[in-house]
Design a protein around this motif. Structure first.
Motif, mmCIF file in Angstrom:
data_model
loop_
_atom_site.group_PDB
_atom_site.id
_atom_site.type_symbol
_atom_site.label_atom_id
_atom_site.label_comp_id
_atom_site.label_asym_id
_atom_site.label_seq_id
_atom_site.Cartn_x
_atom_site.Cartn_y
_atom_site.Cartn_z
ATOM 1 N N GLY A 88 -6.190 9.977 -8.664
ATOM 2 C CA GLY A 88 -4.647 9.238 -8.149
ATOM 3 C C GLY A 88 -5.297 8.215 -7.454
ATOM 4 N N ALA A 89 -4.595 7.251 -6.603
ATOM 5 C CA ALA A 89 -5.128 6.140 -6.341
ATOM 6 C C ALA A 89 -4.105 5.478 -4.908
ATOM 7 C CB ALA A 89 -5.789 4.883 -6.973
ATOM 8 N N ALA A 90 -4.973 4.770 -4.017
ATOM 9 C CA ALA A 90 -3.939 4.223 -3.149
ATOM 10 C C ALA A 90 -4.112 2.303 -3.131
ATOM 11 C CB ALA A 90 -3.748 4.147 -1.716
ATOM 12 N N THR A 91 -3.992 1.629 -2.902
ATOM 13 C CA THR A 91 -3.227 -0.206 -3.141
ATOM 14 C C THR A 91 -3.092 -0.371 -1.852
ATOM 15 O OG1 THR A 91 -3.591 0.295 -5.785
ATOM 16 C CG2 THR A 91 -3.399 -2.011 -4.489
ATOM 17 N N TYR A 110 1.014 3.772 -3.941
ATOM 18 C CA TYR A 110 0.826 4.575 -3.992
ATOM 19 C C TYR A 110 0.537 5.145 -5.759
ATOM 20 C CZ TYR A 110 -0.056 5.557 0.273
ATOM 21 O OH TYR A 110 -0.202 4.799 1.610
ATOM 22 N N SER A 111 -0.258 5.989 -6.177
ATOM 23 C CA SER A 111 -0.809 6.035 -7.732
ATOM 24 C C SER A 111 -1.157 6.892 -8.724
ATOM 25 C CB SER A 111 -0.463 4.779 -8.742
ATOM 26 O OG SER A 111 -2.173 4.650 -8.529
ATOM 27 N N GLY A 153 5.988 2.905 -3.616
ATOM 28 C CA GLY A 153 5.814 2.304 -2.593
ATOM 29 C C GLY A 153 5.748 1.119 -2.523
ATOM 30 N N GLY A 154 5.230 0.304 -1.806
ATOM 31 C CA GLY A 154 5.667 -1.467 -2.143
ATOM 32 C C GLY A 154 6.369 -1.888 -1.519
ATOM 33 N N GLN A 155 6.767 -1.722 -0.663
ATOM 34 C CA GLN A 155 8.391 -2.490 0.348
ATOM 35 C C GLN A 155 7.498 -3.701 0.810
ATOM 36 O OE1 GLN A 155 10.144 0.031 3.071
ATOM 37 N NE2 GLN A 155 12.243 -1.907 2.942
ATOM 38 N N ALA A 156 8.541 -4.054 0.182
ATOM 39 C CA ALA A 156 7.483 -5.914 0.493
ATOM 40 C C ALA A 156 7.937 -6.403 1.775
ATOM 41 C CB ALA A 156 7.772 -6.886 -0.782
ATOM 42 N N PHE A 157 7.889 -7.480 3.152
ATOM 43 C CA PHE A 157 9.036 -7.602 3.651
ATOM 44 C C PHE A 157 7.709 -8.982 3.930
ATOM 45 C CE2 PHE A 157 7.566 -3.495 4.960
ATOM 46 C CZ PHE A 157 8.562 -2.805 4.890
ATOM 47 N N VAL A 158 9.157 -9.922 4.384
ATOM 48 C CA VAL A 158 9.000 -11.770 4.907
ATOM 49 C C VAL A 158 9.020 -11.842 6.273
ATOM 50 C CG1 VAL A 158 9.431 -13.961 4.572
ATOM 51 C CG2 VAL A 158 9.385 -12.465 2.265
#
Length: 302
Positions: free
Chosen positions: A190-193, A213-214, A238-243
């Motif tokens: 398991g990992a979190a980036t 999260y993976s 996860g990984g929702q992106a924002f500008v």
């Protein structure tokens, strides 16, 4: 530049997923570009070194990312348990096109991507052994931890939508276990980036991303020749992106299935084949990947 960004926001959000998941394909695996990584927690003689060079190609729709990757790994003693440290240096070429609102968007870029440092320590079950002691070692249960990080030294231009460098750091802490059952190895990781922000995104905009999260599972079989074959599954969320604080996509979700085969040529050389594909994706971010590498090892006792 901010108004220009808003005019092209549809194109940005459409191509964003391609950028993110090609980045995953390029960086998140030790097998030169595959994020599904088997044998992350295993034992080897202290002082052993591994150098590898290979090529991998990821494709998604009409886009293709080809990456040539070199890496170096050293096995060391960390407080009586074995550990390893690796440096991965990728070079990438990206080509493709996509229609967005009846407009064709072409992508073509190449250069060195961000190098990655990987470090891991086996906390239990993998004692630090020299080459002679290692001959009598039999694995049972190994438990370990890891920390990976990218360095934003890759090729990047804030005038381009797609780059082979990310212009931001990521760190990826992880934990895992490997259980031996005869010639089989069962692994769970398991990992979190966690990402820093890119403050030069398409000009002076700020691109940020929530953590990814993976989890990974691997079933590995060792042949008598010491060749091995792994069947791998991984899940990302996860990984929702924002500008500039505004969301440009939803949370990512992806199931992937892959396999890796390693065959020893002799005690110093081995070849490795790998492949993976998306088997379920909630956000249309799947890609297919094929890779081939050559590994050379040297050190005490070889």
């Amino acid at each position: 530049m901010a108004s220009g960004f808003r005019k092209n926001q549809v194109a940005v959000s459409t191509l964003f997923q391609v950028c993110v998941w090609w980045t995953l394909a390029l960086y998140y695996g030790a097998t030169f570009g595959q994020e599904v990584e088997a044998r992350a927690y295993s034992n080897a003689p202290i002082g052993l070194n591994f150098a590898s060079a290979g090529i991998a190609q990821a494709s998604s729709g009409s886009y293709t990312l080809t990456s040539e990757v070199t890496s170096f790994t050293h096995i060391l003693d960390i407080n009586g348990q074995s550990g390893k440290i690796s440096l991965i240096i990728p070079y990438a070429e990206l080509t493709g096109s996509k229609n967005v609102n009846s407009q064709t968007i072409n992508a073509s870029t190449n250069g060195f991507s961000d190098p990655v440092l990987k470090a891991s320590i086996n906390l239990y079950g993998a004692p630090a052994l020299d080459s002679e002691e290692f001959k009598s070692y039999q694995q049972d249960l190994i438990v370990g931890a890891s920390l990976n990080a990218s360095i934003p030294w890759g090729s990047y231009s804030n005038q381009q939508l797609i780059n082979v460098g990310a212009n931001r750091w990521f760190i990826q802490p992880g934990v895992g276990a490997s259980q031996a059952i005869g010639p089989w190895r069962l692994e769970l990781e398991g990992a979190a980036t966690i990402f820093t922000s890119n403050t030069s995104y398409i000009g002076s905009n700020t691109f940020s991303e929530n953590p990814i999260y993976s989890t990974q599972t691997h079933v590995i079989y060792y042949f008598p020749s010491t060749a091995w074959l792994s069947i791998d599954t991984t899940y990302f969320i996860g990984g929702q992106a924002f500008v500039n604080g505004t969301p440009i996509n939803g949370s990512q979700e992806n199931w992937r299935f892959g396999s890796t085969f390693s065959y020893p040529i002799d005690k110093h050389n081995a070849i490795r084949l790998s492949a993976s594909t998306g088997i379920s994706s909630r956000t249309n971010n799947s890609f297919d990947l094929l890779g081939l590498s050559w590994q050379y090892r040297w050190g005490p006792g070889l």
